[in-house]
Design an enzyme around this catalytic site. Structure first.
Site, short mmCIF file in Angstrom:
data_model
loop_
_atom_site.label_atom_id
_atom_site.label_comp_id
_atom_site.label_asym_id
_atom_site.label_seq_id
_atom_site.Cartn_x
_atom_site.Cartn_y
_atom_site.Cartn_z
N ASP A 10 -76.10 -21.77 -50.74
CA ASP A 10 -76.96 -22.61 -49.88
C ASP A 10 -77.87 -21.86 -48.90
O ASP A 10 -77.98 -22.25 -47.72
CB ASP A 10 -76.09 -23.62 -49.08
CG ASP A 10 -75.34 -24.60 -49.97
OD1 ASP A 10 -75.45 -24.51 -51.19
OD2 ASP A 10 -74.62 -25.46 -49.42
N LYS A 108 -75.58 -29.37 -55.87
CA LYS A 108 -74.40 -30.16 -55.48
C LYS A 108 -74.78 -31.14 -54.38
O LYS A 108 -75.76 -30.93 -53.67
CB LYS A 108 -73.27 -29.23 -55.03
CG LYS A 108 -73.67 -28.35 -53.86
CD LYS A 108 -72.59 -27.35 -53.52
CE LYS A 108 -73.00 -26.52 -52.34
NZ LYS A 108 -73.23 -27.29 -51.11
N CYS A 153 -69.60 -24.70 -46.65
CA CYS A 153 -69.77 -24.54 -48.10
C CYS A 153 -69.25 -23.20 -48.62
O CYS A 153 -68.70 -23.13 -49.72
CB CYS A 153 -71.22 -24.77 -48.48
SG CYS A 153 -71.65 -26.52 -48.27
C1 VGL Z 1 -73.36 -27.54 -45.72
C2 VGL Z 1 -72.96 -29.21 -44.22
C3 VGL Z 1 -73.58 -30.13 -45.04
C4 VGL Z 1 -73.23 -26.08 -46.05
C5 VGL Z 1 -73.98 -28.43 -46.56
O1 VGL Z 1 -74.01 -25.58 -46.88
O2 VGL Z 1 -72.32 -25.42 -45.48
N1 VGL Z 1 -72.84 -27.93 -44.56
N2 VGL Z 1 -74.10 -29.72 -46.22
#
Ligand code: VGL
Ligand code: ZN
Length: 199
Positions: A10, A108, A153
Protein backbone atom coordinates in the site's frame (compact mmCIF):
# COMPACT_ATOMS: atom_id res chain seq x y z
CA UNK A 1 14.71 -19.41 -9.23
CA UNK A 2 14.66 -17.42 -6.05
CA UNK A 3 12.16 -18.47 -3.38
CA UNK A 4 12.08 -14.98 -1.86
CA UNK A 5 9.76 -12.14 -2.73
CA UNK A 6 9.56 -8.51 -1.69
CA UNK A 7 5.95 -7.72 -0.73
CA UNK A 8 5.32 -3.96 -0.91
CA UNK A 9 2.17 -2.99 0.98
CA UNK A 10 0.00 0.00 0.00
CA UNK A 11 2.62 2.64 -0.92
CA UNK A 12 -0.14 4.89 -2.25
CA UNK A 13 -0.62 8.65 -2.28
CA UNK A 14 -3.44 8.63 0.27
CA UNK A 15 -1.12 7.09 2.88
CA UNK A 16 1.63 9.66 2.24
CA UNK A 17 1.83 13.27 3.49
CA UNK A 18 -0.96 15.30 1.87
CA UNK A 19 -3.11 12.19 1.38
CA UNK A 20 -6.53 11.41 2.84
CA UNK A 21 -5.19 8.96 5.44
CA UNK A 22 -1.62 10.20 5.66
CA UNK A 23 0.84 8.21 7.72
CA UNK A 24 3.50 10.41 9.38
CA UNK A 25 6.60 10.38 7.21
CA UNK A 26 4.94 7.76 4.98
CA UNK A 27 6.84 8.82 1.88
CA UNK A 28 10.15 8.10 3.67
CA UNK A 29 9.65 4.43 2.79
CA UNK A 30 9.91 5.11 -0.95
CA UNK A 31 13.72 5.47 -1.28
CA UNK A 32 14.23 2.53 1.09
CA UNK A 33 11.93 0.30 -0.99
CA UNK A 34 13.46 1.49 -4.27
CA UNK A 35 16.84 0.43 -2.91
CA UNK A 36 15.51 -3.06 -2.13
CA UNK A 37 13.72 -3.76 -5.42
CA UNK A 38 16.97 -4.60 -7.22
CA UNK A 39 17.85 -7.21 -4.61
CA UNK A 40 14.73 -9.34 -5.18
CA UNK A 41 13.91 -11.45 -8.19
CA UNK A 42 10.20 -11.22 -7.33
CA UNK A 43 8.41 -8.04 -6.36
CA UNK A 44 4.70 -8.07 -5.47
CA UNK A 45 2.66 -4.98 -4.60
CA UNK A 46 -0.64 -4.50 -2.83
CA UNK A 47 -3.00 -1.64 -3.54
CA UNK A 48 -5.84 -0.61 -1.22
CA UNK A 49 -8.72 -0.24 -3.71
CA UNK A 50 -12.09 0.82 -2.30
CA UNK A 51 -15.29 1.63 -4.17
CA UNK A 52 -16.83 5.02 -3.28
CA UNK A 53 -19.13 4.56 -0.27
CA UNK A 54 -17.04 1.70 1.16
CA UNK A 55 -18.23 0.39 4.54
CA UNK A 56 -14.87 1.22 6.19
CA UNK A 57 -15.42 4.94 5.50
CA UNK A 58 -16.86 6.93 8.42
CA UNK A 59 -18.79 8.92 5.81
CA UNK A 60 -20.86 5.78 5.08
CA UNK A 61 -22.13 5.69 8.69
CA UNK A 62 -24.17 8.76 9.66
CA UNK A 63 -23.13 10.18 13.04
CA UNK A 64 -19.82 8.32 13.04
CA UNK A 65 -16.37 9.88 12.86
CA UNK A 66 -13.08 8.59 11.45
CA UNK A 67 -11.03 6.42 13.81
CA UNK A 68 -14.09 5.21 15.78
CA UNK A 69 -14.84 1.49 15.95
CA UNK A 70 -18.07 -0.11 14.78
CA UNK A 71 -19.34 -3.67 14.87
CA UNK A 72 -19.62 -5.38 11.48
CA UNK A 73 -21.00 -8.89 10.84
CA UNK A 74 -17.37 -10.09 10.71
CA UNK A 75 -16.28 -8.30 13.92
CA UNK A 76 -15.03 -4.88 14.99
CA UNK A 77 -14.06 -2.48 12.23
CA UNK A 78 -12.24 0.82 12.60
CA UNK A 79 -13.68 3.67 10.54
CA UNK A 80 -11.41 5.70 8.29
CA UNK A 81 -11.60 8.90 6.28
CA UNK A 82 -12.51 8.18 2.64
CA UNK A 83 -9.27 6.94 1.07
CA UNK A 84 -7.87 4.95 -1.85
CA UNK A 85 -11.03 5.22 -3.92
CA UNK A 86 -10.67 3.15 -7.09
CA UNK A 87 -9.15 5.10 -9.96
CA UNK A 88 -8.36 8.26 -8.00
CA UNK A 89 -4.94 9.88 -7.60
CA UNK A 90 -5.08 9.02 -3.90
CA UNK A 91 -5.23 5.33 -4.80
CA UNK A 92 -2.28 5.54 -7.19
CA UNK A 93 1.16 4.39 -6.12
CA UNK A 94 3.50 7.12 -4.88
CA UNK A 95 4.92 8.68 -8.08
CA UNK A 96 8.53 7.91 -7.09
CA UNK A 97 7.91 4.26 -6.16
CA UNK A 98 9.88 1.89 -8.41
CA UNK A 99 6.97 -0.41 -9.24
CA UNK A 100 7.65 -1.33 -12.87
CA UNK A 101 9.33 -4.61 -11.97
CA UNK A 102 6.34 -5.88 -9.97
CA UNK A 103 5.07 -9.26 -11.17
CA UNK A 104 1.73 -8.99 -9.39
CA UNK A 105 -0.45 -6.28 -7.93
CA UNK A 106 -2.98 -7.56 -5.41
CA UNK A 107 -5.90 -5.18 -5.03
CA UNK A 108 -7.87 -5.44 -1.82
CA UNK A 109 -10.83 -3.82 -0.10
CA UNK A 110 -12.84 -3.76 -3.34
CA UNK A 111 -15.99 -5.31 -1.82
CA UNK A 112 -18.26 -2.61 -0.40
CA UNK A 113 -19.30 -4.60 2.67
CA UNK A 114 -15.94 -5.81 3.91
CA UNK A 115 -12.56 -4.22 4.54
CA UNK A 116 -9.27 -5.94 3.85
CA UNK A 117 -6.07 -5.04 5.65
CA UNK A 118 -4.15 -8.22 4.89
CA UNK A 119 -2.75 -9.12 1.50
CA UNK A 120 -4.01 -12.69 2.12
CA UNK A 121 -7.49 -12.45 3.67
CA UNK A 122 -10.20 -9.86 4.03
CA UNK A 123 -11.13 -8.70 7.52
CA UNK A 124 -13.43 -11.71 8.10
CA UNK A 125 -10.12 -13.64 8.12
CA UNK A 126 -11.59 -16.21 5.71
CA UNK A 127 -12.22 -14.62 2.31
CA UNK A 128 -8.95 -15.15 0.41
CA UNK A 129 -7.36 -12.67 -1.98
CA UNK A 130 -5.67 -15.44 -3.95
CA UNK A 131 -2.15 -14.52 -2.87
CA UNK A 132 -1.48 -17.82 -1.05
CA UNK A 133 -2.22 -19.86 -4.18
CA UNK A 134 -0.15 -17.55 -6.35
CA UNK A 135 2.89 -17.82 -4.08
CA UNK A 136 2.56 -21.62 -3.69
CA UNK A 137 2.23 -22.21 -7.43
CA UNK A 138 5.29 -20.11 -8.03
CA UNK A 139 7.37 -21.79 -5.32
CA UNK A 140 7.83 -18.63 -3.27
CA UNK A 141 8.33 -19.50 0.41
CA UNK A 142 9.95 -16.45 2.02
CA UNK A 143 8.54 -12.94 2.13
CA UNK A 144 10.09 -9.61 3.05
CA UNK A 145 7.40 -7.06 3.83
CA UNK A 146 7.68 -3.28 3.65
CA UNK A 147 5.20 -0.43 3.20
CA UNK A 148 2.25 1.27 4.90
CA UNK A 149 0.95 1.11 7.47
CA UNK A 150 3.14 -0.94 9.84
CA UNK A 151 0.38 -1.47 12.40
CA UNK A 152 -2.44 -2.24 9.95
CA UNK A 153 -1.91 -3.62 6.47
CA UNK A 154 1.76 -4.60 6.89
CA UNK A 155 1.13 -6.29 10.25
CA UNK A 156 -2.02 -8.19 9.22
CA UNK A 157 -0.29 -9.32 6.03
CA UNK A 158 2.75 -10.56 7.94
CA UNK A 159 0.60 -12.40 10.52
CA UNK A 160 -1.39 -14.11 7.77
CA UNK A 161 1.79 -14.96 5.86
CA UNK A 162 3.05 -16.94 8.86
CA UNK A 163 -0.39 -18.56 9.36
CA UNK A 164 -0.28 -19.66 5.72
CA UNK A 165 3.10 -21.30 6.23
CA UNK A 166 5.41 -18.68 4.71
CA UNK A 167 8.48 -17.22 6.37
CA UNK A 168 7.88 -13.53 6.90
CA UNK A 169 10.22 -10.73 7.85
CA UNK A 170 9.25 -7.07 8.19
CA UNK A 171 11.94 -4.49 7.48
CA UNK A 172 10.90 -1.67 9.78
CA UNK A 173 13.09 0.89 8.03
CA UNK A 174 10.83 0.44 5.00
CA UNK A 175 7.60 0.84 7.00
CA UNK A 176 5.75 3.64 8.80
CA UNK A 177 2.74 3.30 11.10
CA UNK A 178 -0.52 5.05 11.95
CA UNK A 179 -0.32 4.30 15.72
CA UNK A 180 -3.77 4.90 17.15
CA UNK A 181 -4.67 3.73 20.65
CA UNK A 182 -1.43 1.81 21.08
CA UNK A 183 -1.81 -0.06 17.80
CA UNK A 184 1.91 0.11 17.01
CA UNK A 185 3.11 -1.64 20.20
CA UNK A 186 0.19 -4.03 20.03
CA UNK A 187 0.86 -5.17 16.46
CA UNK A 188 4.66 -5.29 16.85
CA UNK A 189 4.06 -7.58 19.85
CA UNK A 190 1.60 -9.77 17.94
CA UNK A 191 4.01 -10.09 15.03
CA UNK A 192 6.88 -11.07 17.34
CA UNK A 193 4.69 -13.62 19.17
CA UNK A 194 3.58 -15.17 15.88
CA UNK A 195 7.08 -15.67 14.53
CA UNK A 196 7.36 -12.72 12.17
CA UNK A 197 11.00 -11.62 12.06
CA UNK A 198 11.22 -7.87 12.73
CA UNK A 199 14.35 -6.23 11.38
C1 VGL B 1 -4.73 0.73 5.63
C2 VGL B 1 -6.33 1.61 7.00
C3 VGL B 1 -7.28 1.49 6.00
C4 VGL B 1 -3.29 0.33 5.45
C5 VGL B 1 -5.67 0.59 4.62
O1 VGL B 1 -2.83 0.25 4.29
O2 VGL B 1 -2.62 0.08 6.47
N1 VGL B 1 -5.06 1.22 6.81
N2 VGL B 1 -6.93 0.99 4.80
ZN1 ZN C 1 -8.35 1.04 3.25
Amino acid sequence: MSRNALLVIDVQNDFCPGGALAVDDGDAVVPVINGLVGQYEHVILTQDWHPAGHSSFASSHPGRAPFEDIEMPYGPQRLWPDHCVQGTTGAAFHPDLEWTKAELVIRKGFRTDIDSYSAFFENDHETPTGLTGYLRERGITDLTLVGLATDFCVAFSALDAVKQGFKAEVLLEGCRGIDIAGSMDDMLGRMRDTGVVLK
